[in-house]
Design a protein around this motif. Structure first.
Motif, short mmCIF file in Angstrom:
data_model
loop_
_atom_site.label_atom_id
_atom_site.label_comp_id
_atom_site.label_asym_id
_atom_site.label_seq_id
_atom_site.Cartn_x
_atom_site.Cartn_y
_atom_site.Cartn_z
N HIS A 195 19.43 113.43 1.53
CA HIS A 195 20.75 113.64 0.92
C HIS A 195 21.78 113.31 1.89
CE1 HIS A 195 19.02 115.53 -2.43
NE2 HIS A 195 18.51 116.60 -1.53
N PRO A 196 21.85 112.11 2.59
CA PRO A 196 22.97 111.63 3.35
C PRO A 196 24.32 111.34 2.75
CG PRO A 196 21.46 109.74 2.89
CD PRO A 196 21.01 110.83 2.27
N ASP A 197 25.35 111.20 3.40
CA ASP A 197 26.51 111.18 2.98
C ASP A 197 26.93 109.63 2.99
OD1 ASP A 197 27.34 113.99 2.69
OD2 ASP A 197 27.77 113.96 4.90
N LEU A 198 26.23 108.96 3.89
CA LEU A 198 26.69 107.46 4.00
C LEU A 198 25.30 106.86 4.62
CD1 LEU A 198 28.52 105.14 4.37
CD2 LEU A 198 28.82 105.76 6.76
N ILE A 199 25.08 105.43 4.42
CA ILE A 199 24.04 104.61 4.80
C ILE A 199 24.87 103.72 5.63
CG2 ILE A 199 22.08 102.95 4.42
CD1 ILE A 199 21.42 104.75 2.00
N ILE A 200 24.28 103.50 6.87
CA ILE A 200 24.56 102.31 7.66
C ILE A 200 23.52 101.35 7.83
CG2 ILE A 200 25.45 101.59 10.02
CD1 ILE A 200 26.92 104.19 10.22
N ALA A 201 23.60 100.44 7.42
CA ALA A 201 22.37 99.35 7.28
C ALA A 201 22.82 98.20 8.26
CB ALA A 201 22.30 98.70 5.76
N ILE A 202 21.79 97.90 9.06
CA ILE A 202 21.83 96.84 10.06
C ILE A 202 21.02 95.60 9.66
CG2 ILE A 202 21.72 96.24 12.52
CD1 ILE A 202 22.05 99.66 11.96
N ASP A 203 21.47 94.46 9.83
CA ASP A 203 20.51 93.33 9.29
C ASP A 203 20.90 92.04 10.12
OD1 ASP A 203 18.70 91.84 7.87
OD2 ASP A 203 19.79 91.82 6.18
N ALA A 204 19.84 91.36 10.32
CA ALA A 204 20.25 90.05 10.81
C ALA A 204 20.82 89.01 9.66
CB ALA A 204 18.92 89.17 11.48
N LEU A 205 21.72 88.13 9.81
CA LEU A 205 22.26 87.23 9.00
C LEU A 205 22.03 85.87 8.99
CD1 LEU A 205 25.65 89.02 8.75
CD2 LEU A 205 23.57 89.71 7.27
N ALA A 206 22.33 84.85 8.35
CA ALA A 206 22.36 83.65 8.46
C ALA A 206 23.87 82.83 8.44
CB ALA A 206 21.51 82.92 7.21
N ALA A 207 24.05 81.95 9.31
CA ALA A 207 25.35 81.55 9.34
C ALA A 207 25.58 79.90 9.11
CB ALA A 207 25.83 81.70 10.78
N ARG A 208 26.80 79.85 8.77
CA ARG A 208 27.02 78.35 8.30
C ARG A 208 27.25 77.55 9.61
NH1 ARG A 208 27.85 73.93 8.04
NH2 ARG A 208 29.03 72.64 6.68
N SER A 209 27.81 78.12 10.95
CA SER A 209 28.20 77.36 11.99
C SER A 209 27.35 78.04 13.08
CB SER A 209 29.69 77.59 12.27
OG SER A 209 30.01 77.25 13.59
N VAL A 210 26.91 77.10 13.91
CA VAL A 210 25.96 77.27 14.95
C VAL A 210 26.79 78.20 16.03
CG1 VAL A 210 24.90 76.43 17.00
CG2 VAL A 210 24.83 75.44 14.93
N ARG A 211 28.19 77.89 16.31
CA ARG A 211 28.92 78.74 17.27
C ARG A 211 29.14 80.17 16.95
NH1 ARG A 211 34.18 79.96 15.85
NH2 ARG A 211 35.15 79.03 13.97
N ARG A 212 28.85 80.53 15.70
CA ARG A 212 28.75 82.02 15.27
C ARG A 212 27.54 82.90 15.78
NH1 ARG A 212 32.79 80.49 11.14
NH2 ARG A 212 34.87 81.06 11.72
N LEU A 213 26.39 81.84 16.07
CA LEU A 213 25.15 82.97 16.23
C LEU A 213 25.18 83.74 17.28
CD1 LEU A 213 22.43 79.92 15.60
CD2 LEU A 213 23.53 81.75 13.99
N GLY A 214 25.00 85.12 17.07
CA GLY A 214 24.93 85.85 18.48
C GLY A 214 26.36 86.11 18.94
N THR A 215 27.42 85.60 18.43
CA THR A 215 28.73 86.10 18.98
C THR A 215 29.76 86.64 17.67
OG1 THR A 215 29.60 83.95 18.24
CG2 THR A 215 28.66 84.09 20.52
N THR A 216 29.14 86.88 16.64
CA THR A 216 29.87 87.42 15.43
C THR A 216 29.20 88.83 14.96
OG1 THR A 216 30.44 85.15 14.93
CG2 THR A 216 30.96 86.96 13.08
N ILE A 217 30.11 89.75 14.49
CA ILE A 217 29.64 90.84 13.96
C ILE A 217 30.45 91.02 12.63
CG2 ILE A 217 28.83 93.31 13.94
CD1 ILE A 217 29.35 92.99 17.16
N GLN A 218 29.59 91.10 11.61
CA GLN A 218 30.34 91.68 10.18
C GLN A 218 30.15 92.91 9.80
OE1 GLN A 218 30.56 88.50 6.57
NE2 GLN A 218 28.90 89.89 5.96
N LEU A 219 31.12 93.45 9.30
CA LEU A 219 31.07 94.99 8.67
C LEU A 219 31.60 94.75 7.19
CD1 LEU A 219 32.00 95.14 12.04
CD2 LEU A 219 31.75 97.57 11.09
#
Length: 336
Positions: A195-219
């Motif tokens: 019975h948690p109040d909140l789930i925080i899910a962490i995942d690897a994503l796919a990007a459109r631009s190479v420059r955002r690999l490993g330099t961008t965090i989305q919440l």
């Protein structure tokens, strides 16, 4: 990404269209800039932090019209961009953790009416396959996480409350090829018991631009749709499907080869157009809109190479650093 999505996509191929080419709402929003930039039902806000050199972009999808245009659910998508995240700089990563914690607290206050004096029960879910480096971010964050929920059972029912500590638990559910179960199925069983109040899910994503690999965090407060960025549509992890608010944190670790070629061709066309001798060369490609160009490149590439996805050569070090950065951001957000 679930099921080792980047590898599976190459092995099995993608059927039909390729409507979603990125997991980042920011990149989806940028794709409309050539049409004037304004999208009905979508609100954009940007700001910079001079000290940390972080650019923050908030994309809010306000209604169904905006959701259809963006191809993403209604909600808030916050992106932190920091080129120096790719560097092994502990002090800088600590600054990013502080900013990440601030943004997590902000979303928590909106999602569960959380106040700093509250002691929430949080289930942290590390999605992905630890054996595949670009897909191992979630499990690695779990490896750095300080869990506390078990302490009440060990030292008394009021142990956490007396010490003003939140109840933090974590799970790295693996991928369906390992477990035979969808992640959503596993989480429903855990939620019904804990019975948690909140789930925080962490995942690897796919990007459109190479420059955002490993330099961008989305919440985002919309939950997560595992594998959507590489065309692998799994059961969604959302408030609607799980009965608990889901705050998703993701970092892009792969980009489609067709996207790289598309950017290269666009750059080549611009160079040719600037030279009097080559002006007009490739004009038939230039006359296509971005989606038509991308589709043409896919049709040329995929019969030879499949829907190939690319990751940086230093991805192992990058994922290791980011796993510490994100776990520390979660710690600072939920611990008083």
């Amino acid at each position: 990404m679930q099921e080792n999505d980047a590898v599976e996509a190459v092995n099995t191929g993608l059927q039909g269209g390729f409507d979603i080419r990125t997991d980042l709402a920011l990149e989806q929003r940028e794709s409309f800039e050539g049409d004037g930039g304004e999208i009905s039902g979508v609100k954009l806000k940007e700001w910079h932090h001079q000290k940390s050199q972080v650019k923050l972009t908030e994309v809010k999808i306000l209604n169904d019209q905006g959701a259809r245009a963006m191809g993403k659910p209604k909600g808030t998508y916050l992106t932190l961009e920091a080129d120096r995240l790719s560097k092994a700089d502990d002090e800088y990563h600590s600054e990013i953790s502080e900013e990440l914690a601030h943004q997590i607290r902000k979303l928590m206050s909106e999602m569960i009416n959380w106040k700093e004096e509250d002691l929430p029960s949080v289930l942290v879910v590390g999605l992905g396959n630890r054996s595949v480096t670009p897909d191992s971010l979630g499990p690695r964050v779990l490896g750095n996480l300080q869990v506390t929920r078990h302490l009440d059972g060990q030292y008394g029912e009021t142990f956490l409350k007396d010490r003003k500590l939140p109840a933090i638990s974590g799970i790295a559910p693996g991928v369906m090829a390992q477990t035979g179960m969808e992640t959503a199925e596993i989480l429903k069983g855990i939620i019904s018991e804990t019975h948690p109040d909140l789930i925080i899910a962490i995942d690897a994503l796919a990007a459109r631009s190479v420059r955002r690999l490993g330099t961008t965090i989305q919440l985002t407060d919309t939950g997560i749709h595992p594998g959507s960025g590489v065309g692998n549509h799994r059961h969604s992890l959302t408030r609607e499907s799980l009965g608990v608010p889901v705050l998703a944190i993701g970092v892009p670790t792969v980009v489609g080869a067709a996207a790289i070629v598309h950017d290269t061709v666009s750059a080549l066309i611009r160079v040719l157009a600037d030279n009097d001798k080559t002006k007009g060369t490739g004009s038939w490609i230039e006359d296509m809109d971005s989606d038509q160009q991308y589709q043409l490149i896919r049709e040329l590439l995929e019969p030879e190479f499949g829907p190939l996805y690319v990751t940086p050569p230093d991805i192992d070090q990058s994922v290791k650093q980011l796993s510490f950065t994100i776990s520390e951001g979660i710690h600072q957000a939920v611990f008083p």
